[in-house]
Design a protein around this motif. Structure first.
Motif, PDB file in Angstrom:
ATOM      1  N   ALA A 139      43.526  45.624  60.396  1.00 34.77           N
ATOM      2  CA  ALA A 139      44.676  45.925  59.547  1.00 34.77           C
ATOM      3  C   ALA A 139      45.619  46.907  60.225  1.00 34.77           C
ATOM      4  CB  ALA A 139      44.191  46.495  58.211  1.00 34.77           C
ATOM      5  N   ALA A 140      45.070  47.881  60.938  1.00 35.22           N
ATOM      6  CA  ALA A 140      45.905  48.885  61.606  1.00 35.22           C
ATOM      7  C   ALA A 140      46.797  48.236  62.662  1.00 35.22           C
ATOM      8  CB  ALA A 140      45.024  49.960  62.233  1.00 35.22           C
ATOM      9  N   GLU A 141      46.245  47.308  63.406  1.00 32.84           N
ATOM     10  CA  GLU A 141      47.027  46.625  64.432  1.00 32.84           C
ATOM     11  C   GLU A 141      48.182  45.843  63.818  1.00 32.84           C
ATOM     12  OE1 GLU A 141      44.048  44.350  66.365  1.00 32.84           O
ATOM     13  OE2 GLU A 141      43.125  46.099  67.352  1.00 32.84           O
ATOM     14  N   LYS A 142      47.933  45.206  62.680  1.00 40.02           N
ATOM     15  CA  LYS A 142      48.995  44.468  61.998  1.00 40.02           C
ATOM     16  C   LYS A 142      50.097  45.406  61.515  1.00 40.02           C
ATOM     17  CE  LYS A 142      46.096  40.662  60.306  1.00 40.02           C
ATOM     18  NZ  LYS A 142      45.542  39.993  59.084  1.00 40.02           N
ATOM     19  N   ALA A 143      49.725  46.638  61.205  1.00 45.28           N
ATOM     20  CA  ALA A 143      50.685  47.623  60.692  1.00 45.28           C
ATOM     21  C   ALA A 143      51.372  48.414  61.804  1.00 45.28           C
ATOM     22  CB  ALA A 143      49.983  48.575  59.737  1.00 45.28           C
ATOM     23  N   GLY A 144      51.087  48.077  63.049  1.00 41.23           N
ATOM     24  CA  GLY A 144      51.767  48.726  64.157  1.00 41.23           C
ATOM     25  C   GLY A 144      51.012  49.860  64.809  1.00 41.23           C
ATOM     26  N   TRP A 145      49.799  50.131  64.362  1.00 40.07           N
ATOM     27  CA  TRP A 145      48.987  51.146  65.013  1.00 40.07           C
ATOM     28  C   TRP A 145      48.435  50.593  66.330  1.00 40.07           C
ATOM     29  CZ3 TRP A 145      46.691  55.943  63.087  1.00 40.07           C
ATOM     30  CH2 TRP A 145      47.225  56.360  61.865  1.00 40.07           C
ATOM     31  N   LYS A 146      48.103  51.493  67.237  1.00 41.78           N
ATOM     32  CA  LYS A 146      47.384  51.125  68.444  1.00 41.78           C
ATOM     33  C   LYS A 146      45.906  51.413  68.207  1.00 41.78           C
ATOM     34  CE  LYS A 146      47.065  52.085  73.413  1.00 41.78           C
ATOM     35  NZ  LYS A 146      47.549  52.932  74.531  1.00 41.78           N
ATOM     36  N   THR A 147      45.030  50.554  68.696  1.00 40.82           N
ATOM     37  CA  THR A 147      43.598  50.783  68.570  1.00 40.82           C
ATOM     38  C   THR A 147      42.949  50.733  69.945  1.00 40.82           C
ATOM     39  OG1 THR A 147      43.008  48.454  68.241  1.00 40.82           O
ATOM     40  CG2 THR A 147      43.572  49.736  66.267  1.00 40.82           C
ATOM     41  N   GLU A 148      41.939  51.545  70.129  1.00 41.20           N
ATOM     42  CA  GLU A 148      41.210  51.581  71.396  1.00 41.20           C
ATOM     43  C   GLU A 148      39.714  51.654  71.124  1.00 41.20           C
ATOM     44  OE1 GLU A 148      42.370  54.627  74.098  1.00 41.20           O
ATOM     45  OE2 GLU A 148      44.516  54.132  74.012  1.00 41.20           O
TER      46      GLU A 148
END
Length: 282
Positions: free
Chosen positions: A220-229
């Motif tokens: 969900a974070a990636e869809k909202a524009g967050w970066k994930t690692e």
């Protein structure tokens, strides 16, 4: 409240004997399990949980009943749960290697359980945690796969001992660390930290479980524009980050406000955003 189903979908009395005394799951903790949140009759991340169950069985080199059997048992529990009085439940899937000296036929069941008040408190109030050494290097899984570090086994004595140690120190939860000082996981959770608009979590290659709730949050974070690692990070990052959470299927995404007796950043608005991201999946 308990609702128990066999893998053929039969509902049985959860108070009645189910396993033989010589079942290897009873005698040696030789088995695997998953715990799934079911909210308003809908199981969350059922597919990823069944995928992880299958992976655990592979690591354990044990036979596992077909996926259809687990889905049937899960649905039987869901269909018989008192949703009018309990809108959420913890659905546990358990499989053992079978009886000692037998032919390897596994035993399994699905059981729905009421979510306790302490779990609900941790969701809303957040948690304090202590860091405890796990005693392993982050590359030991590759060197010693027989340790089963990324399998969700029934052998939870060490994890429960760690939770008792946390309680003795006046804390709610544990964050395990590796011998190099990097962060691993909680006994029953995945560690997530925020650095600006980036969410980070430890890689499963470090000898931890692949988190289902963490995976949903990152999706969900990636869809909202967050970066994930997915990358290693040191224990010091817990104290320097913009937020720390422990993600688990039933406690959901619990904010950590104190680590080793030191208050850390625990912004209420950021926590609300993280929870909205997770809930947006459902």
């Amino acid at each position: 409240m308990r609702v128990l189903a066999l893998l053929d979908g039969t509902i049985v009395d959860p108070r009645a004997p189910l396993f033989r005394a010589d079942d290897l799951g009873v005698m040696r903790g030789d088995g695997i399990f998953e715990t799934i949140l079911v909210a308003d009759r809908k199981p969350r991340e059922l597919g990823p949980h069944l995928d992880r169950l299958e992976r655990s069985a592979g690591l354990m080199q044990m036979r596992l009943p077909e996926r259809d059997a687990w889905e049937r048992a899960a649905q039987a529990v869901i269909d018989n749960w008192p949703w009018d009085t309990a809108p959420q439940m913890a659905l546990k899937l358990v499989c053992t290697r079978g009886v000692d000296g037998g032919d390897g036929t596994p035993n399994g069941f699905a059981m729905g359980m009421q979510i306790g008040a302490d779990t609900l408190r941790k969701r809303t109030e957040g948690v304090s945690a202590v860091t405890l050494e796990r005693g392993y290097a982050p590359d030991v899984m590759e060197r010693a796969p027989w340790l089963l570090l990324s399998a969700k086994t029934l052998s939870y004595a060490v994890n429960m001992a760690a939770m008792r140690e946390a309680e003795a120190r006046g804390a709610d939860e544990v964050i395990f660390t590796a011998t190099d000082g990097s962060v691993l996981e909680g006994p029953t959770s995945t560690v997530v930290i925020a650095q600006g608009r980036t969410l980070l979590t430890t890689p499963p290659s470090s000898g931890i479980l692949k988190g289902t709730t963490q995976g949903a949050l990152f999706r969900a974070a990636e869809k909202a524009g967050w970066k994930t690692e997915v990358a290693k990070f040191p224990t010091s990052a817990l104290f320097e980050s913009d937020g720390v959470w422990l993600a688990s299927s039933v406690r959901l995404v619990s904010q950590v406000h104190t680590i080793d007796g030191t208050e850390i950043k625990s912004d209420a608005d950021l926590h609300a955003e993280i929870n909205r991201l997770y809930e947006s999946n459902y």
